[in-house]
Design a protein around this motif. Sequence first.
Motif, PDB file in Angstrom:
ATOM      1  N   LYS A 126      46.264  74.074  21.403  1.00  0.00           N
ATOM      2  CA  LYS A 126      47.030  74.305  20.123  1.00  0.00           C
ATOM      3  C   LYS A 126      48.419  73.481  20.068  1.00  0.00           C
ATOM      4  CE  LYS A 126      45.274  79.035  19.817  1.00  0.00           C
ATOM      5  NZ  LYS A 126      45.576  80.488  19.601  1.00  0.00           N
ATOM      6  N   GLY A 127      48.835  73.307  19.312  1.00  0.00           N
ATOM      7  CA  GLY A 127      50.140  72.770  19.127  1.00  0.00           C
ATOM      8  C   GLY A 127      50.188  71.233  19.207  1.00  0.00           C
ATOM      9  N   THR A 128      49.204  70.574  19.623  1.00  0.00           N
ATOM     10  CA  THR A 128      49.119  69.075  19.874  1.00  0.00           C
ATOM     11  C   THR A 128      49.054  68.427  18.651  1.00  0.00           C
ATOM     12  OG1 THR A 128      46.846  68.985  20.336  1.00  0.00           O
ATOM     13  CG2 THR A 128      48.493  69.107  22.288  1.00  0.00           C
ATOM     14  N   PHE A 137      44.490  65.189  15.040  1.00  0.00           N
ATOM     15  CA  PHE A 137      43.369  65.712  15.632  1.00  0.00           C
ATOM     16  C   PHE A 137      43.822  66.543  16.924  1.00  0.00           C
ATOM     17  CE2 PHE A 137      42.711  61.735  18.037  1.00  0.00           C
ATOM     18  CZ  PHE A 137      42.356  62.473  19.157  1.00  0.00           C
ATOM     19  N   ARG A 138      43.083  67.558  17.264  1.00  0.00           N
ATOM     20  CA  ARG A 138      43.357  68.187  18.650  1.00  0.00           C
ATOM     21  C   ARG A 138      41.843  68.289  19.220  1.00  0.00           C
ATOM     22  NH1 ARG A 138      46.619  72.951  15.548  1.00  0.00           N
ATOM     23  NH2 ARG A 138      48.647  71.978  15.769  1.00  0.00           N
ATOM     24  N   PRO A 143      39.809  67.941  13.195  1.00  0.00           N
ATOM     25  CA  PRO A 143      41.046  67.677  12.560  1.00  0.00           C
ATOM     26  C   PRO A 143      41.954  68.467  12.024  1.00  0.00           C
ATOM     27  CG  PRO A 143      39.111  67.176  11.234  1.00  0.00           C
ATOM     28  CD  PRO A 143      38.620  67.906  12.411  1.00  0.00           C
ATOM     29  N   VAL A 144      43.153  68.462  11.594  1.00  0.00           N
ATOM     30  CA  VAL A 144      44.069  69.327  11.295  1.00  0.00           C
ATOM     31  C   VAL A 144      44.806  68.386  10.131  1.00  0.00           C
ATOM     32  CG1 VAL A 144      46.179  70.627  11.498  1.00  0.00           C
ATOM     33  CG2 VAL A 144      44.323  70.467  13.385  1.00  0.00           C
ATOM     34  N   GLU A 154      49.470  74.227   8.170  1.00  0.00           N
ATOM     35  CA  GLU A 154      48.230  73.610   8.824  1.00  0.00           C
ATOM     36  C   GLU A 154      46.873  74.372   8.026  1.00  0.00           C
ATOM     37  OE1 GLU A 154      48.303  73.831  13.211  1.00  0.00           O
ATOM     38  OE2 GLU A 154      49.947  72.503  13.369  1.00  0.00           O
ATOM     39  N   HIS A 155      46.110  73.274   8.089  1.00  0.00           N
ATOM     40  CA  HIS A 155      44.709  73.554   7.760  1.00  0.00           C
ATOM     41  C   HIS A 155      43.678  72.903   8.517  1.00  0.00           C
ATOM     42  CE1 HIS A 155      46.174  74.920   3.672  1.00  0.00           C
ATOM     43  NE2 HIS A 155      46.929  74.067   3.737  1.00  0.00           N
TER      44      HIS A 155
END
Length: 108
Positions: A65-67, A59-60, A28-29, A36-37
């Motif tokens: 990266k970047g989604t 989430f990714r 998760p982000v 962003e964390h």
Amino acid sequence: MVDHKAVVAVEVRPHPIAAAFHHLLTFPVVEIDGREHVMKWGTGTIPLAAGQHRIRVFFRYRGQKGTHLALASREFTVDGRARRVRITAQLGARNGSRFRIGDPVVQA
């Protein structure tokens, strides 16, 4: 330098049906005010100043990266007396579900 008066404790949970999948393959982000964390599934804390804030949770897949999958957002306010703000973000059960972000709980 910003004087951090409070912390936000964000509990980010996958749905129990898909939890094993997410624990292995995703992370998760939490984005607060554009920063962003990267988190682990569970509860993490982020220092926060008093004022108006915008939280986004998504989430990714590992290695991406970047989604911004399952993105949800909301605004909340932290007053100068708050020491801790608890927020829960729960991912839905179905593929394509979004996070549901609960009401912030302020602890003075």
